[in-house]
Design a protein around this motif. Structure first.
Motif, short mmCIF file in Angstrom:
data_model
loop_
_atom_site.label_atom_id
_atom_site.label_comp_id
_atom_site.label_asym_id
_atom_site.label_seq_id
_atom_site.Cartn_x
_atom_site.Cartn_y
_atom_site.Cartn_z
N CYS A 40 0.85 -1.19 0.00
CA CYS A 40 0.00 0.00 0.00
C CYS A 40 0.89 1.24 0.00
CB CYS A 40 -0.90 -0.04 1.23
SG CYS A 40 -1.87 1.45 1.52
N THR A 42 0.82 3.67 1.84
CA THR A 42 1.20 4.05 3.22
C THR A 42 2.51 3.37 3.64
OG1 THR A 42 -1.11 4.44 3.75
CG2 THR A 42 0.36 4.06 5.61
N PHE A 107 -6.29 5.33 16.67
CA PHE A 107 -5.91 4.82 15.34
C PHE A 107 -4.41 5.01 15.08
CE2 PHE A 107 -5.13 4.80 10.83
CZ PHE A 107 -5.96 3.81 10.34
N PHE A 112 0.46 2.95 13.52
CA PHE A 112 1.73 3.47 13.01
C PHE A 112 2.92 3.31 13.95
CE2 PHE A 112 -1.20 5.60 10.11
CZ PHE A 112 -0.53 5.45 8.91
N CYS A 168 -7.08 -2.97 3.06
CA CYS A 168 -6.72 -1.55 3.19
C CYS A 168 -7.09 -0.76 1.94
CB CYS A 168 -5.26 -1.33 3.56
SG CYS A 168 -4.95 0.43 3.87
N ALA A 285 -3.29 11.08 2.38
CA ALA A 285 -2.49 11.68 3.46
C ALA A 285 -1.36 12.49 2.84
CB ALA A 285 -1.95 10.60 4.36
N VAL A 310 -11.22 7.81 6.52
CA VAL A 310 -10.12 6.86 6.77
C VAL A 310 -10.64 5.45 6.54
CG1 VAL A 310 -8.53 5.93 8.50
CG2 VAL A 310 -9.01 8.39 8.46
#
Ligand code: CXF
Ligand code: ZN
Length: 366
Positions: A40, A42, A107, A112, A168, A285, A310
């Motif tokens: 992904c 991210t 979250f 993260f 995701c 993001a 999100v």
């Protein structure tokens, strides 16, 4: 036990394939043997050092595999179950209690910070701590430890190795349309950015019966794919002002818009393209501190709305099976986005995703 994993040792460096030590799952944890994992955007944002995720770390958050072992307190799954691993959430906060778990108050730390709540990690390399539990999984590995909160059973009859991205990127785009914006049949919808998230949004808008579906992207081949998946119109901003073109196509503007780019200029244009009472979702993001600016009178006077989203405001336990059902019926062909790579080519998968050569890479494991 010994496992194989792709380790991010420092920012902006290739991942290294290493043998690591993985602890047994704790009482509430679930050990999954990976079959495949999606890559992904991210993951790349973290590799680029744009998040405070600590290194060295095992990334990956679209894992698909088979449950191998469960802790004593686990009830949701059992060894042998086919599962995907999605984002993590606390289950306790007001958002989780209201079943909007992607807006979990925890979250950020739970997804993260790549640590357990007590700061420990299940992974190590010759005694050196390697951060794990990224998105409650760290799935760029032969084995990962996840939780009841982020494990979702996959029914028989579908290819498990294809299912990771549902957890995701695909649920982010499809959920934005189906759960957050709730795009209506017969309405107009435009997506800005036709990557894996934007293309998933297009497929979802088609499923819901939107009759004007517009894709905006700079890459002609992405626009071709958008058309094949359901876009009725495509716009390349290189050819002229996208907002003007959308007004020309729709007459009075869009009922629904979705920005996947996170770029302030694009969001401003998307909102300008809304009809009165239209809603624009934003889910990309960008760097912390990035601001959005809007034409205030235009925004206010038409009762227009801007909505942060999100993970598609998804409840993965129900939404992922729904997407699998649509896929099985040929109504949501997200497999069209996928290119497979072996684990030892994971850096190539990341490179191809960044360059645009691959829309949604999946790394096969084992
Ligand atoms: C992310 C996208 C950026 C905001 C947090 C959640 N989702 C997963 O890739
Ligand atoms: Zn993701």
């Amino acid at each position: 036990m010994q496992i194989t994993a792709a380790v991010a040792r420092q920012q902006n460096a290739p991942l290294t394939i290493e043998t690591l030590e993985l602890e047994d799952p704790l009482d509430t944890e679930i050990l999954v043997k990976l079959v495949a994992t999606g890559v992904c955007h991210t993951d790349m944002v973290v590799i680029a050092g744009m998040m405070p995720t600590p290194f060295p770390v095992v990334l990956g958050h679209e894992g698909a595999g088979i449950v191998e072992k469960v802790g004593a307190a686990v009830r949701k799954v059992k060894p042998g179950d086919r599962v995907v691993m999605t984002f993590n959430s606390c289950g306790q906060c007001p958002s989780c209690q209201a079943h909007h778990i992607s807006y979990c108050h925890e979250f950020f730390p739970r997804n993260f910070m790549a640590s357990r709540a007590d700061g420990t990690s299940a992974l190590s390399a010759n005694g050196e701590k390697v951060h794990a539990n990224f998105f409650g999984q760290s799935s760029f590995a032969s084995h990962a430890i996840c939780h009841e909160a982020n494990v979702v059973k996959v029914p028989e009859g579908v290819e498990l190795e294809l299912m990771g991205p549902l957890a995701c990127g695909v649920q982010t785009g499809a959920g934005a349309v189906m759960n957050a914006l709730k795009v209506q049949a017969g309405s107009s919808f435009a997506v800005f950015g036709a990557g894996s998230v934007g293309l998933s949004a297009i497929m979802a808008a088609k499923v819901l019966g939107a009759t004007t579906i517009i894709a905006v992207d700079m890459k002609p081949e992405r626009l071709d794919m958008a058309r094949e998946l359901g876009a009725t119109h495509v716009i390349n901003p290189a050819d002229g002002d996208s907002t003007e073109e959308i007004m020309r196509i729709t007459g009075y503007g869009l009922a629904f818009a979705l920005d996947t780019t996170g770029l302030s200029k694009v969001i401003k244009g998307a909102v300008l393209a809304l009809a009165p009472m239209g809603t624009c979702g934003v889910l990309g993001a960008s760097a912390p501190g990035t601001e959005i600016n809007l034409d205030e009178v235009h925004f206010m006077s038409g009762g227009r709305r801007l909505m942060g989203i999100v993970e598609g405001d998804s409840n993965p336990d129900t939404f992922i099976p729904l997407l699998i059902d649509l896929y099985s019926k040929g109504l949501f062909p997200f497999d069209r986005l996928v290119t497979f790579y072996p684990l030892d080519k994971i850096n190539e998968a990341i490179h191809d995703s960044e360059s645009g050569k691959s829309i949604k890479p999946i790394v096969r494991i084992g």
